[in-house]
Design an enzyme around this catalytic site. Sequence first.
Site, PDB file in Angstrom:
ATOM      1  CD  GLU A  99       5.012  19.615  -0.333  1.00 51.61           C
ATOM      2  OE1 GLU A  99       4.968  18.135   0.227  1.00 51.61           O
ATOM      3  OE2 GLU A  99       3.911  19.966  -0.161  1.00 51.61           O
TER       4      GLU A  99
ATOM      5  CB  CYS B 184      -0.618  19.307   5.295  1.00 53.14           C
ATOM      6  SG  CYS B 184       1.040  19.884   5.869  1.00 53.14           S
TER       7      CYS B 184
ATOM      8  CB  SER C 264      -7.897 -21.381  -9.071  1.00 55.49           C
ATOM      9  OG  SER C 264      -7.857 -21.126  -7.724  1.00 55.49           O
TER      10      SER C 264
END
Length: 360
Positions: free
Chosen positions: A46, A69, A162
């Site tokens: 803001e 807030c 993997s």
Amino acid sequence: MKRPLALARKGIGRTSPNPVVGCVIVRDGAVIGEGWHRKAGSPHAEIHALKMAGDAARGADVYVTLEPCCHTGATPPRTDALIRSGVSRVIAGMRDPDPRVSGGGLAALKQAGIETVCGVLEKECRAVNLPFIKHITTGLPYVTYKCAMTLDGKIASITGESRWISGDESRKHVHRMRSHNDAVMVGVDTIIADNPLLTVRHVKGRNPVRIIVDSRLRTPTTVDILSGPLAHATIIACTEDDPAVHRRYLQTGVSVLVCDPREGRVDLRDLLEKLGRLGIQSILLEGGSRLAGDALTRGLIDECVFFYAPKVIGSDGFSPFAITGITEMSHAMAFTDLSVRRMGHDIVVTARPEGTCLPA
Ligand SMILES: NC(=O)c1ccc[n+]([C@@H]2O[C@H](COP(=O)([O-])OP(=O)(O)OC[C@H]3O[C@@H](n4cnc5c(N)ncnc54)[C@H](OP(=O)(O)O)[C@@H]3O)[C@@H](O)[C@H]2O)c1
């Protein structure tokens, strides 16, 4: 609200312990200011948007993804700045779940004569802040499990190999996921099998804290993760409380976190509570099978991202979750909120284990 949401997403992976927030100021149908929260400790969305709008903010509409807030943290309350600017309407995507705010921000604006609306694109606004919401309401980090597997559901061959199952694009995406999380976590046997660095290399972004779950401190001190400048951002979670054994690791710069034992291993819930208290909001769980199996059965995974590569290795190998004893389909662990997309040659499935304690 779509524009503030797009702005908010720019902050993902940078704002913890704060939420991501985007804001747009509109007057006479034109955007006159916009901003997003770029990084914890820096001005909020803001404030950037008000600065850009300047005096034109008087009488304008403010669209913001999260309720502004009304308390002083690292920066002053955004409600004060909004009131001072003379805006006439604030449209918020959702209420701030932080108990210090939770409706108080909107109430303060209303009291100052500003019209308020809440709940616009609420689902989307919640979705960008799931780690923040979970952490602030439960104290636990938001856990995402990712694994790469063959089409027949194997994350490693029987020998533990993997590398590599998934393609380049998927691996790059995993690096992006790492940079979006506060921490990555693996079991000690993945460290022994793969000797991974668990850093962000294929994209630009911050390196997460690295966590090894290793009850009896079996991690070899020669592994790559324990050397180099990032050793200080590495935690070994164990149940071993002998300081003489810890010293071996502390010398490398890593931290040792002693957790409660559960069935002879690290109690994952206790570990997550401790990490939550350290301010870790989000964790990318990168395997292996046993650690993920325990996390899933204990309801500690919020989201899974499965990368399926077009390969088959047959019945030998590791499953994404080492879980045994399910003999009937009706006892299978269910998943919900599925989404599917292509990534190079791979298919990515995102899903949520049913029954995880996602905040309402
Ligand atoms: N394809 C992929 O995406 C991918 C990703 C990661 C790993 N992998 C593969 O997975 C394999 C390793 O999987 P893994 O299942 O053998 O090992 P793992 O899950 O990495 O590690 C398991 C070990 O972690 C320790 N641990 C501590 N607390 C635990 C808890 N609460 N629950 C479970 N384990 C706990 C246990 O050792 P202690 O009892 O000694 O503590 C346990 O043996 C490797 O072959 C690796 O390559 C594949």
